[in-house]
Scaffold this motif. Structure first.
Motif, short mmCIF file in Angstrom:
data_model
loop_
_atom_site.label_atom_id
_atom_site.label_comp_id
_atom_site.label_asym_id
_atom_site.label_seq_id
_atom_site.Cartn_x
_atom_site.Cartn_y
_atom_site.Cartn_z
N ALA A 35 1.10 -1.05 -0.22
CA ALA A 35 0.12 0.09 -0.45
C ALA A 35 1.01 1.44 -0.30
CB ALA A 35 -0.62 0.22 1.52
N LEU A 66 -1.62 -1.88 -4.39
CA LEU A 66 -2.68 -2.08 -4.09
C LEU A 66 -3.62 -1.07 -5.49
CD1 LEU A 66 -3.94 -1.74 -0.58
CD2 LEU A 66 -4.85 -3.07 -2.10
N ASP A 67 -2.87 -0.14 -5.64
CA ASP A 67 -3.50 0.74 -6.65
C ASP A 67 -2.28 2.69 -7.04
OD1 ASP A 67 -3.09 2.05 -4.00
OD2 ASP A 67 -5.03 2.11 -3.34
N GLY A 132 -3.64 0.59 4.79
CA GLY A 132 -4.53 1.17 5.26
C GLY A 132 -5.72 1.25 5.18
N LEU A 133 -6.43 2.19 5.84
CA LEU A 133 -7.73 2.65 6.61
C LEU A 133 -7.95 3.78 5.81
CD1 LEU A 133 -10.66 1.54 7.07
CD2 LEU A 133 -9.77 2.27 8.92
#
Ligand code: F6R
Length: 243
Positions: A35, A66-67, A132-133
């Motif tokens: 992340a 992730l992204d 992570g959030l």
């Protein structure tokens, strides 16, 4: 779901790095799901320290992020590609050919997202995924929605995410409006997941994610259904839970 309470961000980072290091020792050719964002920076710093001290070898490790923001090229200093080089990859002996990140410069979302899912399938799945959030409960860039997204897809970022990420850009207009992200389904296929959470600003959403109803309105809540999730959170983030 196991909840590991740490006193502060530094201890959260050291604990997460210990688990990542153990994973690399146990399976030197493991696939790490990585992340970006502020939360894992201390973890990456600790991994770099352990590598520099001669305690870790990344030569066979593979990684899948992730992204990535749609529309940013890899040399853009706000791209997640750039972030990974700066915060981890260029400081350790990971083989660049073994690091995978969605390519934000690819204009065709369907083509890029299917390509990335195929990459993940070829890697044989993620052994250990770091998350992570988001303040709105997002994981990766899976924003609150009516349904959980299954696979890597292109997402419109919500206003709250654009505002949260504004701090990294000169002007709000510069914050990309879309991203390519692993789906919730993709994330849930990881064998083990580490959710890292720090700071009082995340306390309410962490409570919703781990103790509230499982709903796509709080994408991280789906983690309650994963068989092997460890939450590593500091006291400030755990303030609304009696863990
Ligand atoms: C980053 C990512 C995001 C972040 C989340 C928290 O690759 O997928 O879900 O983990 O937005 O960001 P920070 O850590 O900056 O609070």
């Amino acid at each position: 779901m196991k909840i590991y309470r740490t006193t502060d961000y530094q201890e959260m980072s050291r604990t997460a790095a210990m688990i990542l290091a153990a994973q690399i020792h146990l399976k030197p050719d493991c696939v790490l799901g990585l992340a970006t964002g502020s939360t894992p920076i201390g973890t990456y710093e600790e991994l770099v320290r352990q590598y520099q001290a001669g305690h870790l070898d990344f030569s066979q490790v593979k990684s899948a992020n992730l992204d990535e923001y749609r529309g940013l090229t890899r040399d853009n200093d706000q791209s997640y590609y750039y972030f990974m080089q700066e915060n981890l990859f260029r400081h350790v002996n990971i083989d660049p050919a073994n690091t995978f990140i969605p390519d934000g410069s690819q204009p065709d979302p369907d083509a890029e997202c299917s390509r990335y899912e195929a990459v993940l399938a070829q890697l044989g799945g993620v052994d250990l995924q770091i998350l992570g959030l988001g303040h709105n409960g997002h994981i990766g860039f899976n924003e609150p929605a009516d349904a959980f997204a299954k696979a890597t897809h292109c997402v419109d970022l919500t206003r709250s995410t654009i505002e949260a990420n504004r701090r990294f850009f000169e002007k709000e207009e510069d914050v990309p409006r879309q991203a390519y992200t692993m789906g919730v389904g993709t994330i849930m296929r990881a064998k083990k997941i580490l959710l890292l959470v720090s700071g009082e600003g995340k306390a309410a959403i962490l409570r919703e994610a781990v103790a509230g109803p499982v709903t796509p309105r709080v994408p991280a809540s789906i983690l309650q259904f994963h068989p092997d999730v460890t939450v590593i959170a500091d006291e400030a983030a755990l303030a609304q839970l009696d863990a």
